[in-house]
Scaffold this active site. Sequence first.
Site, PDB file in Angstrom:
ATOM      1  N   ARG A 232      36.455   9.592  58.334  1.00 51.28           N
ATOM      2  CA  ARG A 232      36.975  10.188  57.122  1.00 51.28           C
ATOM      3  C   ARG A 232      36.207   9.630  55.930  1.00 51.28           C
ATOM      4  O   ARG A 232      35.998   8.413  55.834  1.00 51.28           O
ATOM      5  CB  ARG A 232      38.451   9.835  56.987  1.00 51.28           C
ATOM      6  CG  ARG A 232      39.311  10.882  56.325  1.00 51.28           C
ATOM      7  CD  ARG A 232      40.760  10.462  56.456  1.00 51.28           C
ATOM      8  NE  ARG A 232      40.955   9.171  55.784  1.00 51.28           N
ATOM      9  CZ  ARG A 232      41.594   9.055  54.624  1.00 51.28           C
ATOM     10  NH1 ARG A 232      42.096  10.098  54.021  1.00 51.28           N
ATOM     11  NH2 ARG A 232      41.741   7.863  54.070  1.00 51.28           N
TER      12      ARG A 232
ATOM     13  N   SER B 215      35.347  10.436  51.476  1.00 51.69           N
ATOM     14  CA  SER B 215      35.671  11.294  50.333  1.00 51.69           C
ATOM     15  C   SER B 215      34.416  11.935  49.768  1.00 51.69           C
ATOM     16  O   SER B 215      33.568  11.268  49.163  1.00 51.69           O
ATOM     17  CB  SER B 215      36.369  10.461  49.253  1.00 51.69           C
ATOM     18  OG  SER B 215      36.283  11.140  48.017  1.00 51.69           O
TER      19      SER B 215
ATOM     20  N   PHE C 164      29.218  25.507  37.743  1.00 49.86           N
ATOM     21  CA  PHE C 164      29.922  26.775  37.879  1.00 49.86           C
ATOM     22  C   PHE C 164      30.716  26.671  39.172  1.00 49.86           C
ATOM     23  O   PHE C 164      30.153  26.307  40.200  1.00 49.86           O
ATOM     24  CB  PHE C 164      28.851  27.869  37.947  1.00 49.86           C
ATOM     25  CG  PHE C 164      29.332  29.212  38.381  1.00 49.86           C
ATOM     26  CD1 PHE C 164      30.220  29.924  37.605  1.00 49.86           C
ATOM     27  CD2 PHE C 164      28.875  29.776  39.560  1.00 49.86           C
ATOM     28  CE1 PHE C 164      30.656  31.174  38.004  1.00 49.86           C
ATOM     29  CE2 PHE C 164      29.308  31.024  39.959  1.00 49.86           C
ATOM     30  CZ  PHE C 164      30.202  31.722  39.173  1.00 49.86           C
TER      31      PHE C 164
ATOM     32  N   HIS D  82      37.384  21.489  55.764  1.00 50.29           N
ATOM     33  CA  HIS D  82      38.506  21.849  54.913  1.00 50.29           C
ATOM     34  C   HIS D  82      38.018  22.739  53.794  1.00 50.29           C
ATOM     35  O   HIS D  82      37.063  22.416  53.115  1.00 50.29           O
ATOM     36  CB  HIS D  82      39.133  20.575  54.343  1.00 50.29           C
ATOM     37  CG  HIS D  82      40.232  20.841  53.363  1.00 50.29           C
ATOM     38  ND1 HIS D  82      41.492  21.199  53.769  1.00 50.29           N
ATOM     39  CD2 HIS D  82      40.245  20.816  52.017  1.00 50.29           C
ATOM     40  CE1 HIS D  82      42.249  21.376  52.685  1.00 50.29           C
ATOM     41  NE2 HIS D  82      41.509  21.156  51.618  1.00 50.29           N
TER      42      HIS D  82
ATOM     43  N   ASP E  43      21.627  31.583  39.661  1.00 52.70           N
ATOM     44  CA  ASP E  43      22.894  31.516  38.950  1.00 52.70           C
ATOM     45  C   ASP E  43      23.318  32.926  38.525  1.00 52.70           C
ATOM     46  O   ASP E  43      22.497  33.678  38.008  1.00 52.70           O
ATOM     47  CB  ASP E  43      22.698  30.605  37.722  1.00 52.70           C
ATOM     48  CG  ASP E  43      23.952  30.510  36.870  1.00 52.70           C
ATOM     49  OD1 ASP E  43      25.037  30.399  37.444  1.00 52.70           O
ATOM     50  OD2 ASP E  43      23.835  30.568  35.633  1.00 52.70           O
TER      51      ASP E  43
END
Lengths: 266, 266, 432
Positions: free
Chosen positions: C97, C99, C189, C208, C286
């Site tokens: 795990r 972050s 964005f 996830h 973009d």
Amino acid sequence: MSDKKQIADALRGLADNESAMDVVEKQVEKYRLDLLRPVYKDRDELIGRVPSFWMVVLSQHSNFANFIRASDFKYVDCIDDVRVEWDEANPGNFSVNIKFHGLEGDFPAQSVTKRFRLVKVKDDMKVSGNDEDRESGDDDDEEEYERLLSDPVDVEWPVAYDSINPDKIQDKRASKKEYRTGMKTLFGWFRWTGLKPGKEFPNGESLAELFANDLYPYCVKYYIEAQRDLADEMSDSDNDDSAEEPLELPSDDDEVQDHSKKRRLE
Amino acid sequence: MSDKKQIADALRGLADNESAMDVVEKQVEKYRLDLLRPVYKDRDELIGRVPSFWMVVLSQHSNFANFIRASDFKYVDCIDDVRVEWDEANPGNFSVNIKFHGLEGDFPAQSVTKRFRLVKVKDDMKVSGNDEDRESGDDDDEEEYERLLSDPVDVEWPVAYDSINPDKIQDKRASKKEYRTGMKTLFGWFRWTGLKPGKEFPNGESLAELFANDLYPYCVKYYIEAQRDLADEMSDSDNDDSAEEPLELPSDDDEVQDHSKKRRLE
Amino acid sequence: MQLRECVGSELPVGEEFQLLQLQSNPAEVPALFTARRSAGRNKTTVKTQHFFALCHAERVVFALEVYCYVTLGGRDGRPERLLFVSKADTNGYAQCRFSAGGVTRALLRYVLAINPEYYLQRVKPLKRKFSGTDKRKLVVGAVSTGNALKILADRIEALTTPETTDRDRFYTTSALDNPQECVTKLCLFTRPADHYLFNGSAQNSGKHRMNGQQLLDWWLHILDNILCEQFEQSTTHACLRVPGEEPVRIRRHLRDCQFANWTVGDIFGGSGDSPAVYHVPLFPDDPKSRFLHQLESENRLTNTTLTNFWTELQERQEFKLSVLVSVVGISGSTKDAPHHRPCQGEDVIVADSAKTFNYIKNYITAEDYDTEEGALEAFANIQDCLSYRMNSAMVPIQGQKDYSQIRTDKKSVPKEPTVTLLQPRTKIKVNK
């Protein structure tokens, strides 16, 4: 009615005309390869006298690298010669010959030739199933397409690849992952047949075409690109993004209305 | 030392070999056009019997529209025939013939032929200025490139275009904007020479090439595509996501795939 | 600021990671903002691309792409650097795990610490001047293959001295007059999607995925943190724009933010009735830049106002389907003057050309991540490529953060967040 008939006939005539053009294009291709054959032969001989020519060409070509594994480059750098030969009678068929020099204790010097043949296949994938409403026997209108196939060819793998060498993997089941990894190497490509998609070298057909239509015909151009004094000079393919290109403001006098300025031109 | 000499000679030999290939490619192109000429001739005749053939092709071709003004399509729809002919002796030169039918009170029926010639130009733009440190006279190594040029050809403009028709604008200075607008129309293209960049029809060369290398050779394909669109079938470009996709020119890699065989003329 | 410590401080203790920091050679580019015809064009903009990839247990697991634009000669004479965070993504194949938010924050902190002058060394100019050069001795793109072969032949026989000794004159180097006054901008964005840098990774159930709201909250959390930590509070402002939402609703997204100067809008200036073309930057890949190009082709560049620009943009496909998308920006000064200079071969691999950059990056972004095999292959290829071709390696990183303390705080540390921005890369490998 006769008007309609006339138009219908013209459209059928155009269909025949399209076929005639295809025939011409094939004939031109044959003519082209016949003329190029002696020129390529001279070139092969000249290239043989330039040290590391193919090493330079193959290691700088960005698309070639996308086909094989990065670890293969140790052996790509052993390539002394690449030749493509097209069949005189049928230029859709060709062979790629690759000559490697050896690496002491790891990899034997060898010359390997892989042959490719273009075969016609009935398009049974696009018209899937549902044969009921088609008269059998009347196959004329069925779409045919051409596919490249090949037979596996013997090549000696490097010792360093023993763990992923399909001939040396004892327990195929336990070593499925290693087997698949081996198949993704340049050596896996020599086994490619075109008949077992998903189970053999990925995009083997495209790599064959890359050799025949790009790498071999343009090798001198690629060699020179790799020798440029300023490595960062843009080549066409680097210009990957149109979004950041500067905008062209209209000149003052046609600020208000002026429809078609140049858009994207070919 | 003799080693070095050998390599240097091989590289020089490769330079000659490149020239030999260019000669072959030109010869092949000539052969190709010679073979295609009668096939195109038959096709022109068949196309003439299909009503609105060129109207359909030209109005559905997405890139063609980028070259001309939207208001021109009223007259593009008057086009009954388009023919491209390549010089037998020198296939780099070609002519584009366009036949219009008339529009009562606005536009006369006419047939216009514009000729294009490929000329060699010394590359004086890329090495800007500063010629001092180069021996004049020794021009052999100077880069040459080829450019398309043309002469203005007479065409009758629509009455509706009077205000932007360069022959009818009295005060060129006061009507600079109108003059420029007129030059951007399809009729402005017939005046294009290739010698006054920025002052004449924009990208006139590209429009000529579009006719010769795309619209004319592939017109039947475009006609069929247009019919398919009418039948409400989704073509790739109608895909919902298209708005998301950046406008990108095909990369080199795609090119290899699509156009395959033909070694491009440099 | 050392890359190892900076990123390691956000990774779980006891775990080993490897990080690739790939960087393009700085290159002068056309201005990011289109200037009015009347305006003089004396600005210089230098663009540098950063690409980071994090690996764990022989798998590529996370990647981040950031562009840095340094602009000199602006109106008030203050140099400016603008960081455009273009893409970030995870694929769910990590064996522990971690972050992704923490890693993203650490990497942005690291990029913010890079001295802008670092980007001004040996810059590839917008247009090269070959005048004063004997072109017949130099192998450049404008030389035909035939002539280039002759040049090489002459060199081998040493008939001519190669013009290779003085290549530096084809590059420019400049210094910042007043580095202390450098303005720092950061923008991005947000738009949720299945994948951007890891094609097919959405098929991994371990990945996830976040909806538009979650994605915006995730980014706001990261940026708010960076704002409080790294920026001068008084001179900095931060902006959020959500096309199609009323200011009242937009403010609601900001309610958990700690930084005081969050406002509704954007950092690019201009009022609602100014032409959009002068206030919308031309970033790579973009949607805003693409829309500007569309306006150009429709000849509406100079008469589309900012208000209309945002209204119409919202109608476009990428903003439709009631997906929440947003434009986030920061503009201000950092508390500490950025001082770090990355070191080639130690913590960064600087590619000598766009081609080399993409060559290496493609080993990661052109892979298929629908199964774990993609993450493994990408790792093996990048490692082999670096060691064999670049005589280099990724930076080893030891995790230093005690994750056990924050495990309960589900909100701040999502399990394996997908961080997705902008458009997916198209796969370069040819699939027939």
